[in-house]
Design an enzyme around this catalytic site. Structure first.
Site, PDB file in Angstrom:
ATOM      1  CB  SER A 124      -0.698   0.128   1.656  1.00 55.33           C
ATOM      2  OG  SER A 124      -2.115   0.851   1.194  1.00 55.33           O
ATOM      3  CD  GLU A 196      -6.980  -3.882  -1.581  1.00 60.34           C
ATOM      4  OE1 GLU A 196      -5.915  -3.860  -1.852  1.00 60.34           O
ATOM      5  OE2 GLU A 196      -7.892  -3.796  -1.152  1.00 60.34           O
TER       6      GLU A 196
END
Length: 241
Positions: A124, A196
């Site tokens: 991230s 994701e």
């Protein structure tokens, strides 16, 4: 030539209960038996965050020597003295602007720019930091970051947690795709929207997408779908990217 970089959208795909369980093979190969210096400054409670990541990695990889870089008296000096054959760095997620500010203030950003021979892993915000800039983060600028330039471990931008437009949503703000289009009104660099569970691995002059699919955005071109396992090494040499 810079050492390998393993860049995750996030720590687990939708529906998964165990962090990093979807990426055991690349993590084991990337980290090996090295000491892992964990960089937690994108988060809030640094000790708690470091402990959580250490526990998660040990659950899926077994014995992992993960140490919080924030606990070192001089974190930047620790990185400058690191042995690339025995040590590596993992930059965790959280708020990218806070991460950039704190690493600029404590000298770790400069040390990471010097130590391109150290293997790098990020998730991230940590993956955003590996890009030329942090301009394609999803985060709110909760602090003045001290600059938007990052590490340029790869010459393309990442948009982690990429979300496709939901035709049934009542949200009237910009979709992620529209925000990336706005980015390309001002910038030419390509953007990889990592869904994701997806990650990019740069090893030498090879760049591959794996784990899950992604969406590639280039200025003046229609977005393109990328399947897991796609070799996107050509992005490393594309002008403007």
């Amino acid at each position: 030539m810079a050492a390998d970089s393993l860049l995750f959208s996030n720590s687990r795909p939708p529906g998964a209960q165990v962090p990093f369980a979807h990426a055991v093979a690349p993590l084991r190969e990337h980290l090996g038996s090295r000491t892992v210096w964990f960089v937690p400054w994108a988060g809030g409670e640094l000790d708690d965050y470091t402990g959580w990541v250490g526990d998660a990695l040990r659950e899926v990889l077994g014995d992992v020597d993960l140490r919080g870089l924030h606990r070192e008296p001089d974190p930047a000096a620790t990185l400058r003295a690191a042995d690339p054959e025995r040590e590596t760095v993992f930059v965790g997620g959280g708020n990218t602007f806070r991460l950039r500010r704190r690493l600029g203030d404590n000298g770790v950003l400069a040390a990471l720019r010097e130590r391109t021979d150290l293997r790098y892993a990020g998730a991230s915000a940590g993956s955003n930091l590996a890009c030329p800039t942090i301009r394609t983060t999803n985060d709110m600028p909760i602090v003045e970051p001290g600059g938007l330039d990052a590490l340029a471990r790869i010459p393309v931008q990442i948009n982690p947690h990429y979300l496709d437009p939901d035709p049934h949503s009542t949200h009237r703000g910009e979709t992620r795709e529209e925000r990336i289009a706005e980015f390309h009104e001002e910038n030419a660099v390509a953007v990889v929207g990592l869904r994701e569970g997806a990650w990019l691995l740069r090893s030498g002059e090879r760049l591959t997408l794996d784990g899950y699919t992604a969406r590639l955005f280039r200025r003046g071109q229609e977005p393109a779908e990328l399947a897991a396992g796609t070799d996107v090494s050509w992005l490393l040499a594309t002008p403007g990217s």
